[in-house]
Design a protein around this motif. Structure first.
Motif, PDB file in Angstrom:
ATOM      1  N   LEU A 137       4.823 -84.079 -47.783  1.00 20.78           N
ATOM      2  CA  LEU A 137       4.908 -85.379 -48.444  1.00 20.78           C
ATOM      3  C   LEU A 137       6.303 -85.978 -48.312  1.00 20.78           C
ATOM      4  O   LEU A 137       6.458 -87.142 -47.906  1.00 20.78           O
ATOM      5  N   VAL A 138       7.331 -85.213 -48.645  1.00 27.05           N
ATOM      6  CA  VAL A 138       8.689 -85.768 -48.569  1.00 27.05           C
ATOM      7  C   VAL A 138       9.113 -86.001 -47.124  1.00 27.05           C
ATOM      8  O   VAL A 138       9.869 -86.943 -46.827  1.00 27.05           O
ATOM      9  N   ASP A 139       8.638 -85.164 -46.204  1.00 27.05           N
ATOM     10  CA  ASP A 139       8.943 -85.394 -44.783  1.00 27.05           C
ATOM     11  C   ASP A 139       8.338 -86.718 -44.316  1.00 27.05           C
ATOM     12  O   ASP A 139       8.982 -87.478 -43.569  1.00 27.05           O
ATOM     13  N   ASP A 140       7.106 -87.009 -44.743  1.00 28.87           N
ATOM     14  CA  ASP A 140       6.464 -88.268 -44.376  1.00 28.87           C
ATOM     15  C   ASP A 140       7.216 -89.459 -44.976  1.00 28.87           C
ATOM     16  O   ASP A 140       7.382 -90.491 -44.312  1.00 28.87           O
ATOM     17  N   LEU A 141       7.651 -89.324 -46.206  1.00 35.38           N
ATOM     18  CA  LEU A 141       8.404 -90.407 -46.840  1.00 35.38           C
ATOM     19  C   LEU A 141       9.702 -90.680 -46.086  1.00 35.38           C
ATOM     20  O   LEU A 141      10.055 -91.846 -45.838  1.00 35.38           O
ATOM     21  N   ARG A 142      10.395 -89.655 -45.716  1.00 33.61           N
ATOM     22  CA  ARG A 142      11.681 -89.829 -45.017  1.00 33.61           C
ATOM     23  C   ARG A 142      11.486 -90.372 -43.618  1.00 33.61           C
ATOM     24  O   ARG A 142      12.358 -91.077 -43.082  1.00 33.61           O
ATOM     25  N   ALA A 143      10.323 -90.065 -43.022  1.00 31.78           N
ATOM     26  CA  ALA A 143      10.056 -90.535 -41.658  1.00 31.78           C
ATOM     27  C   ALA A 143       9.449 -91.931 -41.637  1.00 31.78           C
ATOM     28  O   ALA A 143       9.244 -92.501 -40.561  1.00 31.78           O
ATOM     29  N   GLY A 144       9.156 -92.483 -42.804  1.00 30.43           N
ATOM     30  CA  GLY A 144       8.580 -93.823 -42.858  1.00 30.43           C
ATOM     31  C   GLY A 144       7.091 -93.860 -42.573  1.00 30.43           C
ATOM     32  O   GLY A 144       6.536 -94.932 -42.322  1.00 30.43           O
ATOM     33  N   ARG A 145       6.436 -92.692 -42.628  1.00 26.88           N
ATOM     34  CA  ARG A 145       5.003 -92.670 -42.399  1.00 26.88           C
ATOM     35  C   ARG A 145       4.252 -93.101 -43.663  1.00 26.88           C
ATOM     36  O   ARG A 145       4.745 -92.938 -44.785  1.00 26.88           O
ATOM     37  N   THR A 146       3.049 -93.634 -43.480  1.00 29.54           N
ATOM     38  CA  THR A 146       2.243 -94.092 -44.613  1.00 29.54           C
ATOM     39  C   THR A 146       1.801 -92.899 -45.447  1.00 29.54           C
ATOM     40  O   THR A 146       1.274 -91.915 -44.925  1.00 29.54           O
ATOM     41  N   VAL A 147       2.008 -93.004 -46.735  1.00 31.57           N
ATOM     42  CA  VAL A 147       1.628 -91.954 -47.678  1.00 31.57           C
ATOM     43  C   VAL A 147       0.746 -92.583 -48.746  1.00 31.57           C
ATOM     44  O   VAL A 147       1.098 -93.602 -49.334  1.00 31.57           O
ATOM     45  N   GLU A 148      -0.404 -91.986 -48.990  1.00 28.59           N
ATOM     46  CA  GLU A 148      -1.335 -92.534 -49.968  1.00 28.59           C
ATOM     47  C   GLU A 148      -1.452 -91.616 -51.169  1.00 28.59           C
ATOM     48  O   GLU A 148      -1.710 -90.417 -51.018  1.00 28.59           O
ATOM     49  N   PRO A 149      -1.268 -92.136 -52.377  1.00 29.65           N
ATOM     50  CA  PRO A 149      -1.447 -91.315 -53.576  1.00 29.65           C
ATOM     51  C   PRO A 149      -2.873 -90.782 -53.679  1.00 29.65           C
ATOM     52  O   PRO A 149      -3.807 -91.330 -53.089  1.00 29.65           O
ATOM     53  N   THR A 150      -3.050 -89.727 -54.451  1.00 32.06           N
ATOM     54  CA  THR A 150      -4.374 -89.158 -54.661  1.00 32.06           C
ATOM     55  C   THR A 150      -5.300 -90.161 -55.320  1.00 32.06           C
ATOM     56  O   THR A 150      -6.488 -90.236 -55.025  1.00 32.06           O
ATOM     57  N   ARG A 151      -4.772 -90.938 -56.240  1.00 30.99           N
ATOM     58  CA  ARG A 151      -5.537 -91.971 -56.946  1.00 30.99           C
ATOM     59  C   ARG A 151      -4.567 -93.037 -57.391  1.00 30.99           C
ATOM     60  O   ARG A 151      -3.360 -92.831 -57.433  1.00 30.99           O
ATOM     61  N   GLY A 152      -5.113 -94.200 -57.712  1.00 29.17           N
ATOM     62  CA  GLY A 152      -4.260 -95.286 -58.156  1.00 29.17           C
ATOM     63  C   GLY A 152      -3.887 -96.236 -57.034  1.00 29.17           C
ATOM     64  O   GLY A 152      -4.470 -96.216 -55.946  1.00 29.17           O
ATOM     65  N   ALA A 153      -2.903 -97.068 -57.305  1.00 25.54           N
ATOM     66  CA  ALA A 153      -2.498 -98.118 -56.373  1.00 25.54           C
ATOM     67  C   ALA A 153      -1.740 -97.535 -55.186  1.00 25.54           C
ATOM     68  O   ALA A 153      -1.240 -96.410 -55.241  1.00 25.54           O
TER      69      ALA A 153
END
Length: 280
Positions: free
Chosen positions: A167-183
């Motif tokens: 998850l944090v690697d994707d955030l740092r790389a600018g990749r799309t990350v989708e929460p489990t639920r919610g917005a």
């Protein structure tokens, strides 16, 4: 008038550029109008200035004080009390690992320790690229999905050390990350503006906002006598033991906490009764 900290006078806080101040004043006027007493608008106004710079600066404190007729000391006292107001610059994504009791025993402590090593930061610190700030957080009312990680207060449920590191690697790389639920996920500044009370205008954001997850609704379904998810539609549990005539076997339950249980009889050798008066 200058602020005073530990007896040492400080220079007045710098002001926002004229265009930024004009925009913030218009937003502040809208926020203040929601409340019968202007002082009640302080919390959303702190989120508003945080959305501008990513943390509550001295400039933001002075702005809030001026808008509400408060002293900078009064504003500072509130902004330093609540943990959702940053006191220093942070990352675009605030990654919080729940280390409260249930999440901790389900793996939250291990996730937090591995993320600290993986990111090379400690609690409350930010990665060198300015992308991720890491913190351990208290209960976020998602115990059904423990261990939980939150990114800008969006839920990432049932995490493991491996999934959290990805998850944090994707955030740092600018990749799309989708929460489990919610917005959908957005930046910390965007989140702060929503917490100030302004709508999320991104396409599809409102429709994506979810409610309680399936695990949170099991108790409600049990109380209604409905089937237990994952156990077949015919596995029905009645909410009351009286629904089962004497002599019939009661249905089984996923755990001892899923339905009312009969209590044992009182101990005849140690009966409960009114507390004896002193001296009796």
């Amino acid at each position: 008038m200058s602020d005073v900290s530990l007896g040492m006078p400080q220079l007045p806080a710098p002001d926002y550029p004229a265009d930024v101040r004009a925009r913030l004043e218009a937003d502040a006027k809208e926020v203040i109008a929601r409340y019968p007493g202007s002082r009640s608008a302080l919390l959303p106004l702190l989120h508003l200035v945080q959305s501008e710079e990513g943390h509550v600066t001295r400039t933001g404190v002075r702005f809030c004080a001026e808008q509400l007729g408060l002293t900078t000391a009064e504003v500072t006292a509130v902004s330093t009390f609540y943990s959702m107001y940053r006191r220093k610059p942070g990352g675009d994504y605030q990654v919080g690992v729940c280390t409260n009791t249930l999440c901790a025993v389900m793996g939250g402590d291990a996730i937090f320790d591995e993320l600290k090593e993986h990111l090379g930061v400690g609690n409350g610190e930010t990665t060198e690229d300015g992308a991720v700030s890491l913190e351990h957080i208290e209960c976020n009312a998602a115990c059904d999905f423990a261990p939980v990680v939150m990114v800008n207060w969006e839920f990432f449920d049932n995490q493991t050390p491996q999934s959290a590191k990805q998850l944090v690697d994707d955030l740092r790389a600018g990749r799309t990350v989708e929460p489990t639920r919610g917005a959908p996920l957005c930046t910390y500044k965007d989140t702060a503006r929503m917490l100030a009370g302004f709508p999320d205008e991104r396409p599809g954001a409102v429709e994506a906002t979810g409610g309680a997850g399936p695990a949170s609704l099991v108790g409600l379904r049990l109380a209604k006598g409905e089937g237990v998810p994952g156990r077949g539609a015919d596995h029905v549990i009645s909410p009351r033991t009286a629904d089962h005539p004497k002599g019939q076997q009661r249905p089984t339950h996923p755990s001892s906490h899923d339905a009312p249980q009969e209590t044992s009889a009182s101990d005849p050798h140690h009966p409960a009764g009114p507390a004896a008066e002193e001296g009796e």
